[in-house]
Motif scaffolding. Structure first.
Motif, PDB file in Angstrom:
ATOM      1  N   MET A   1       7.598  14.307 -13.544  1.00 45.37           N
ATOM      2  CA  MET A   1       6.748  13.461 -12.716  1.00 45.37           C
ATOM      3  C   MET A   1       7.249  12.012 -12.691  1.00 45.37           C
ATOM      4  N   ASN A   2       7.869  11.580 -13.782  1.00 42.61           N
ATOM      5  CA  ASN A   2       8.343  10.200 -13.828  1.00 42.61           C
ATOM      6  C   ASN A   2       9.443   9.928 -12.810  1.00 42.61           C
ATOM      7  N   TYR A   3      10.269  10.936 -12.549  1.00 44.34           N
ATOM      8  CA  TYR A   3      11.294  10.746 -11.531  1.00 44.34           C
ATOM      9  C   TYR A   3      10.687  10.738 -10.130  1.00 44.34           C
ATOM     10  N   ALA A   4       9.561  11.394  -9.964  1.00 44.33           N
ATOM     11  CA  ALA A   4       8.850  11.322  -8.676  1.00 44.33           C
ATOM     12  C   ALA A   4       8.313   9.910  -8.460  1.00 44.33           C
ATOM     13  N   TYR A   5       7.780   9.299  -9.525  1.00 46.62           N
ATOM     14  CA  TYR A   5       7.336   7.901  -9.424  1.00 46.62           C
ATOM     15  C   TYR A   5       8.507   6.975  -9.118  1.00 46.62           C
ATOM     16  N   LEU A   6       9.644   7.258  -9.747  1.00 44.63           N
ATOM     17  CA  LEU A   6      10.824   6.432  -9.490  1.00 44.63           C
ATOM     18  C   LEU A   6      11.279   6.581  -8.043  1.00 44.63           C
ATOM     19  N   LEU A   7      11.264   7.795  -7.531  1.00 49.09           N
ATOM     20  CA  LEU A   7      11.628   8.009  -6.133  1.00 49.09           C
ATOM     21  C   LEU A   7      10.653   7.283  -5.201  1.00 49.09           C
ATOM     22  N   ALA A   8       9.363   7.347  -5.525  1.00 49.21           N
ATOM     23  CA  ALA A   8       8.369   6.625  -4.715  1.00 49.21           C
ATOM     24  C   ALA A   8       8.622   5.126  -4.761  1.00 49.21           C
ATOM     25  N   ALA A   9       8.960   4.616  -5.946  1.00 46.60           N
ATOM     26  CA  ALA A   9       9.260   3.184  -6.085  1.00 46.60           C
ATOM     27  C   ALA A   9      10.452   2.795  -5.224  1.00 46.60           C
ATOM     28  N   ILE A  10      11.481   3.608  -5.246  1.00 48.16           N
ATOM     29  CA  ILE A  10      12.684   3.328  -4.463  1.00 48.16           C
ATOM     30  C   ILE A  10      12.364   3.346  -2.971  1.00 48.16           C
ATOM     31  N   LEU A  11      11.637   4.353  -2.528  1.00 48.45           N
ATOM     32  CA  LEU A  11      11.316   4.455  -1.104  1.00 48.45           C
ATOM     33  C   LEU A  11      10.433   3.291  -0.644  1.00 48.45           C
ATOM     34  N   CYS A  12       9.454   2.901  -1.462  1.00 51.03           N
ATOM     35  CA  CYS A  12       8.608   1.749  -1.106  1.00 51.03           C
ATOM     36  C   CYS A  12       9.430   0.469  -1.029  1.00 51.03           C
ATOM     37  N   GLU A  13      10.363   0.316  -1.957  1.00 49.55           N
ATOM     38  CA  GLU A  13      11.217  -0.879  -1.956  1.00 49.55           C
ATOM     39  C   GLU A  13      12.126  -0.897  -0.735  1.00 49.55           C
ATOM     40  N   VAL A  14      12.658   0.254  -0.356  1.00 47.86           N
ATOM     41  CA  VAL A  14      13.530   0.332   0.814  1.00 47.86           C
ATOM     42  C   VAL A  14      12.739   0.009   2.081  1.00 47.86           C
ATOM     43  N   ILE A  15      11.540   0.528   2.196  1.00 47.69           N
ATOM     44  CA  ILE A  15      10.695   0.233   3.356  1.00 47.69           C
ATOM     45  C   ILE A  15      10.372  -1.255   3.404  1.00 47.69           C
ATOM     46  N   ALA A  16       9.984  -1.816   2.264  1.00 49.10           N
ATOM     47  CA  ALA A  16       9.635  -3.246   2.213  1.00 49.10           C
ATOM     48  C   ALA A  16      10.837  -4.122   2.549  1.00 49.10           C
ATOM     49  N   THR A  17      11.987  -3.805   1.983  1.00 51.03           N
ATOM     50  CA  THR A  17      13.179  -4.603   2.247  1.00 51.03           C
ATOM     51  C   THR A  17      13.609  -4.486   3.702  1.00 51.03           C
ATOM     52  N   SER A  18      13.495  -3.293   4.262  1.00 51.79           N
ATOM     53  CA  SER A  18      13.833  -3.109   5.677  1.00 51.79           C
ATOM     54  C   SER A  18      12.909  -3.916   6.578  1.00 51.79           C
ATOM     55  N   ALA A  19      11.657  -4.068   6.172  1.00 56.27           N
ATOM     56  CA  ALA A  19      10.688  -4.824   6.973  1.00 56.27           C
ATOM     57  C   ALA A  19      10.901  -6.336   6.868  1.00 56.27           C
ATOM     58  N   LEU A  20      11.657  -6.797   5.873  1.00 56.14           N
ATOM     59  CA  LEU A  20      11.897  -8.240   5.732  1.00 56.14           C
ATOM     60  C   LEU A  20      12.524  -8.840   6.983  1.00 56.14           C
ATOM     61  N   LYS A  21      13.483  -8.149   7.558  1.00 51.46           N
ATOM     62  CA  LYS A  21      14.132  -8.677   8.762  1.00 51.46           C
ATOM     63  C   LYS A  21      13.134  -8.768   9.908  1.00 51.46           C
ATOM     64  N   ALA A  22      12.323  -7.731  10.059  1.00 54.73           N
ATOM     65  CA  ALA A  22      11.328  -7.717  11.143  1.00 54.73           C
ATOM     66  C   ALA A  22      10.219  -8.748  10.908  1.00 54.73           C
ATOM     67  N   ALA A  23       9.989  -9.124   9.650  1.00 57.55           N
ATOM     68  CA  ALA A  23       8.945 -10.111   9.339  1.00 57.55           C
ATOM     69  C   ALA A  23       9.327 -11.513   9.807  1.00 57.55           C
ATOM     70  N   GLU A  24      10.609 -11.733  10.065  1.00 58.46           N
ATOM     71  CA  GLU A  24      11.113 -13.015  10.572  1.00 58.46           C
ATOM     72  C   GLU A  24      10.572 -14.202   9.768  1.00 58.46           C
ATOM     73  N   GLY A  25      10.904 -14.178   8.471  1.00 57.49           N
ATOM     74  CA  GLY A  25      10.475 -15.281   7.602  1.00 57.49           C
ATOM     75  C   GLY A  25       8.968 -15.317   7.393  1.00 57.49           C
ATOM     76  N   PHE A  26       8.343 -14.172   7.379  1.00 54.71           N
ATOM     77  CA  PHE A  26       6.890 -14.025   7.216  1.00 54.71           C
ATOM     78  C   PHE A  26       6.108 -14.695   8.335  1.00 54.71           C
ATOM     79  N   THR A  27       6.685 -14.755   9.518  1.00 56.18           N
ATOM     80  CA  THR A  27       5.971 -15.314  10.679  1.00 56.18           C
ATOM     81  C   THR A  27       5.290 -14.224  11.501  1.00 56.18           C
ATOM     82  N   ARG A  28       5.583 -12.965  11.224  1.00 53.19           N
ATOM     83  CA  ARG A  28       4.948 -11.848  11.931  1.00 53.19           C
ATOM     84  C   ARG A  28       4.076 -11.087  10.934  1.00 53.19           C
TER      85      ARG A  28
END
Length: 109
Positions: A1-28
Protein backbone atom coordinates in the motif's frame (compact mmCIF):
# COMPACT_ATOMS: atom_id res chain seq x y z
CA UNK A 1 0.00 0.00 0.00
CA UNK A 2 2.89 2.37 0.67
CA UNK A 3 3.98 2.22 -2.95
CA UNK A 4 0.41 3.08 -3.96
CA UNK A 5 0.66 6.20 -1.79
CA UNK A 6 3.99 6.99 -3.40
CA UNK A 7 2.49 6.60 -6.86
CA UNK A 8 -0.40 8.88 -5.86
CA UNK A 9 2.11 11.44 -4.55
CA UNK A 10 4.04 11.35 -7.81
CA UNK A 11 0.92 11.71 -9.95
CA UNK A 12 -0.39 14.62 -7.84
CA UNK A 13 2.99 16.34 -8.09
CA UNK A 14 3.11 15.84 -11.86
CA UNK A 15 -0.40 17.27 -12.26
CA UNK A 16 0.43 20.24 -10.02
CA UNK A 17 3.72 20.96 -11.77
CA UNK A 18 2.09 20.69 -15.19
CA UNK A 19 -0.54 23.22 -14.08
CA UNK A 20 2.15 25.74 -13.05
CA UNK A 21 2.62 26.87 -16.64
CA UNK A 22 -1.13 27.26 -17.15
CA UNK A 23 -1.40 29.20 -13.86
CA UNK A 24 0.69 31.98 -15.46
CA UNK A 25 2.36 33.12 -12.26
CA UNK A 26 -0.76 32.38 -10.18
CA UNK A 27 -2.78 34.94 -12.15
CA UNK A 28 -5.34 32.34 -13.30
CA UNK A 29 -7.53 30.94 -10.52
CA UNK A 30 -8.39 27.48 -11.89
CA UNK A 31 -4.87 26.29 -12.67
CA UNK A 32 -3.60 27.97 -9.48
CA UNK A 33 -6.04 25.91 -7.42
CA UNK A 34 -4.87 22.76 -9.20
CA UNK A 35 -1.28 23.64 -8.26
CA UNK A 36 -2.02 24.28 -4.57
CA UNK A 37 -4.32 21.29 -4.11
CA UNK A 38 -2.07 19.01 -6.15
CA UNK A 39 1.03 19.84 -4.13
CA UNK A 40 -0.91 19.54 -0.88
CA UNK A 41 -2.11 16.06 -1.81
CA UNK A 42 1.33 15.11 -3.10
CA UNK A 43 3.04 15.97 0.18
CA UNK A 44 0.31 14.29 2.22
CA UNK A 45 0.62 11.07 0.21
CA UNK A 46 4.41 11.26 0.39
CA UNK A 47 4.21 11.59 4.17
CA UNK A 48 2.16 8.37 4.30
CA UNK A 49 4.84 6.47 2.41
CA UNK A 50 7.48 7.51 4.92
CA UNK A 51 5.92 5.22 7.53
CA UNK A 52 7.78 2.28 6.01
CA UNK A 53 9.85 3.50 3.05
CA UNK A 54 13.09 5.31 3.97
CA UNK A 55 12.98 9.02 3.09
CA UNK A 56 15.97 8.81 0.75
CA UNK A 57 14.47 5.95 -1.24
CA UNK A 58 11.02 7.56 -1.38
CA UNK A 59 12.45 10.88 -2.52
CA UNK A 60 14.70 9.24 -5.10
CA UNK A 61 11.72 7.43 -6.59
CA UNK A 62 9.49 10.51 -6.40
CA UNK A 63 12.00 12.80 -8.07
CA UNK A 64 13.24 10.30 -10.67
CA UNK A 65 9.83 9.20 -11.87
CA UNK A 66 8.50 12.75 -11.54
CA UNK A 67 11.26 14.19 -13.74
CA UNK A 68 10.48 11.77 -16.53
CA UNK A 69 6.70 12.27 -16.29
CA UNK A 70 7.02 16.07 -16.18
CA UNK A 71 9.28 16.02 -19.25
CA UNK A 72 6.72 13.86 -21.05
CA UNK A 73 3.88 16.15 -19.96
CA UNK A 74 5.80 19.18 -21.24
CA UNK A 75 6.42 17.42 -24.54
CA UNK A 76 2.77 16.36 -24.95
CA UNK A 77 0.88 19.32 -23.42
CA UNK A 78 3.16 22.23 -24.26
CA UNK A 79 5.02 20.90 -27.31
CA UNK A 80 8.38 21.35 -25.55
CA UNK A 81 10.92 19.30 -27.49
CA UNK A 82 13.28 16.79 -25.91
CA UNK A 83 16.69 16.46 -27.52
CA UNK A 84 18.81 13.32 -27.42
CA UNK A 85 20.90 14.33 -24.37
CA UNK A 86 17.67 14.93 -22.43
CA UNK A 87 16.31 11.53 -23.45
CA UNK A 88 19.58 9.81 -22.53
CA UNK A 89 19.67 11.60 -19.17
CA UNK A 90 16.12 10.54 -18.39
CA UNK A 91 16.93 6.96 -19.41
CA UNK A 92 19.77 7.03 -16.88
CA UNK A 93 17.35 8.31 -14.23
CA UNK A 94 14.94 5.46 -15.01
CA UNK A 95 17.87 3.03 -14.79
CA UNK A 96 18.71 4.42 -11.36
CA UNK A 97 15.12 4.02 -10.17
CA UNK A 98 15.16 0.42 -11.41
CA UNK A 99 18.44 -0.32 -9.62
CA UNK A 100 16.99 1.04 -6.38
CA UNK A 101 13.81 -1.02 -6.69
CA UNK A 102 15.41 -4.24 -7.89
CA UNK A 103 18.62 -4.38 -5.88
CA UNK A 104 18.47 -2.10 -2.84
CA UNK A 105 17.81 -3.71 0.51
CA UNK A 106 16.79 -0.35 1.94
CA UNK A 107 13.78 0.01 -0.34
CA UNK A 108 11.43 -0.91 2.51
CA UNK A 109 9.86 -4.12 1.28
Amino acid sequence: MNYAYLLAAILCEVIATSALKAAEGFTRLGPSLVVVIGYGLAFYCLSLTLRTIPVGIAYALWSGIGIVLIALAGWILYRQPLDMPAVIGMALIVAGVLVINLFSRTAGR
